[in-house]
Design an enzyme around this catalytic site. Structure first.
Site, mmCIF file in Angstrom:
data_model
loop_
_atom_site.group_PDB
_atom_site.id
_atom_site.type_symbol
_atom_site.label_atom_id
_atom_site.label_comp_id
_atom_site.label_asym_id
_atom_site.label_seq_id
_atom_site.Cartn_x
_atom_site.Cartn_y
_atom_site.Cartn_z
ATOM 1 C CE LYS A 71 -2.113 -1.144 3.901
ATOM 2 N NZ LYS A 71 -1.465 -2.430 4.240
ATOM 3 N NE ARG B 158 -4.329 -1.516 9.888
ATOM 4 C CZ ARG B 158 -3.223 -0.878 9.568
ATOM 5 N NH1 ARG B 158 -3.247 0.233 8.891
ATOM 6 N NH2 ARG B 158 -2.054 -1.359 9.920
ATOM 7 N NE ARG C 186 7.288 -3.023 6.019
ATOM 8 C CZ ARG C 186 5.949 -2.987 6.007
ATOM 9 N NH1 ARG C 186 5.314 -2.473 4.963
ATOM 10 N NH2 ARG C 186 5.276 -3.462 7.020
ATOM 11 N NE ARG D 72 6.371 -0.655 10.166
ATOM 12 C CZ ARG D 72 5.182 -0.697 9.548
ATOM 13 N NH1 ARG D 72 5.064 -0.205 8.324
ATOM 14 N NH2 ARG D 72 4.134 -1.197 10.136
ATOM 15 N NE ARG E 136 2.026 -4.930 11.367
ATOM 16 C CZ ARG E 136 3.107 -4.790 10.596
ATOM 17 N NH1 ARG E 136 4.232 -5.388 10.922
ATOM 18 N NH2 ARG E 136 3.060 -4.038 9.532
HETATM 19 P P1 AMP Z 1 0.937 0.381 9.135
HETATM 20 O O1 AMP Z 1 2.100 1.290 8.945
HETATM 21 O O2 AMP Z 1 -0.278 0.800 8.341
HETATM 22 O O3 AMP Z 1 1.289 -1.081 8.950
HETATM 23 O O4 AMP Z 1 0.478 0.536 10.670
HETATM 24 C C1 AMP Z 1 1.339 0.168 11.722
HETATM 25 C C2 AMP Z 1 0.561 0.078 12.999
HETATM 26 O O5 AMP Z 1 0.003 1.368 13.308
HETATM 27 C C3 AMP Z 1 -0.628 -0.866 12.997
HETATM 28 O O6 AMP Z 1 -0.261 -2.214 13.283
HETATM 29 C C4 AMP Z 1 -1.507 -0.273 14.084
HETATM 30 O O7 AMP Z 1 -1.007 -0.573 15.374
HETATM 31 C C5 AMP Z 1 -1.297 1.231 13.868
HETATM 32 N N1 AMP Z 1 -2.272 1.794 12.914
HETATM 33 C C6 AMP Z 1 -2.027 2.356 11.695
HETATM 34 N N2 AMP Z 1 -3.152 2.778 11.111
HETATM 35 C C7 AMP Z 1 -4.154 2.465 11.967
HETATM 36 C C8 AMP Z 1 -5.570 2.629 11.939
HETATM 37 N N3 AMP Z 1 -6.203 3.193 10.891
HETATM 38 N N4 AMP Z 1 -6.282 2.187 13.021
HETATM 39 C C9 AMP Z 1 -5.687 1.634 14.082
HETATM 40 N N5 AMP Z 1 -4.357 1.444 14.171
HETATM 41 C C10 AMP Z 1 -3.594 1.852 13.133
#
Ligand code: AMP
Length: 218
Positions: A14, A89, A128, A162, A173
């Site tokens: 994404k 989400r 990554r 990360r 996740r």
């Molecule tokens: P990402 O970078 O999108 O993989 O997000 C990393 C982490 O940030 C996720 O595993 C969640 O803990 C948190 N996170 C990101 N976006 C959201 C969202 N829209 N709602 C809830 N938690 C989020």
């Protein structure tokens, strides 16, 4: 302002696709994950609150996320075309976004689900790497390697893994994705804006999306 949503498991691509389309056609890339990581880096209270959830691979509470998104939308320009990556989400967030969009004079035009087999997602995530400074994303395998090991091609910042890209957190996740985010397929199908995309190949994915948007890349 109108909005496009990218759905997909962690590692589906994404962020990479959104950054490419930002360069190619000027969409505004909004990643709630990047916003949270930036808040943690800057030591802001919202970051401290979010970190415990992120480290476990759990979702950050909806009220925290929606407040952040609302502020970002309010800072946008009417002609902006937002591309949300990692938001919404869950169904609650989708409903809250449905309340917000008309207030910004816009609507959700497309929701793309980036589909990638589980084994590819796991391989992508474990390799990554991300720039600590500007957020650019790399992969140790294939064409997205940093030119100089450990350094960002864009800004020279430190390239790191990360904290939530470890095996245990990734498994959680993926579970959270199937439990909380996958129901959005039906939610957006019912609204007639849902499009499934085969996202195994980066360029092909972008071409499919551009075609759906009625745009072409330069
Ligand atoms: P990402 O970078 O999108 O993989 O997000 C990393 C982490 O940030 C996720 O595993 C969640 O803990 C948190 N996170 C990101 N976006 C959201 C969202 N829209 N709602 C809830 N938690 C989020």
């Amino acid at each position: 302002m109108h909005a496009i949503i990218l759905l997909g498991a962690p590692g589906a691509g994404k962020g990479t696709v959104a950054e490419d389309l930002k360069q190619q056609v000027g969409i505004v890339h909004v990643s709630t994950g990047d916003m949270l990581r930036e808040a943690i880096r800057a030591g802001r209270p919202v970051g401290l609150e979010a970190k415990a959830y992120m480290d476990k691979g759990e979702l950050v509470p909806d009220n925290v996320i929606i407040r952040m998104v609302q502020e970002r939308l309010e800072a946008g320009k009417p002609e902006d075309r937002f591309m949300f990556d990692g938001f919404p989400r869950n169904v609650r967030q989708a409903e809250l976004l449905d309340d917000l969009m008309p207030k910004c004079g816009g609507r959700i035009t497309h929701v793309f689900m980036l589909e990638v087999p589980r084994e590819i997602v796991i391989r992508r995530i474990s390799n990554r790497r991300v720039c600590r400074q500007c957020g650019a994303v790399y992969n140790l395998i294939g064409s997205m390697r940093p030119k100089v090991e450990g350094k960002c091609d864009v800004c020279g910042g430190e390239v790191y893994q990360r904290a939530d890209d470890n095996e245990v957190t990734v498994a959680n996740r993926l579970d959270v994705f199937h439990r909380e985010t996958a129901p959005l397929v039906e939610y957006y199908q019912a609204k007639g804006v849902f499009v499934r995309v085969d996202a195994r190949d980066r360029r092909e994915t972008e071409l499919q999306i551009l075609q759906q948007l009625g745009l072409s890349s330069q």
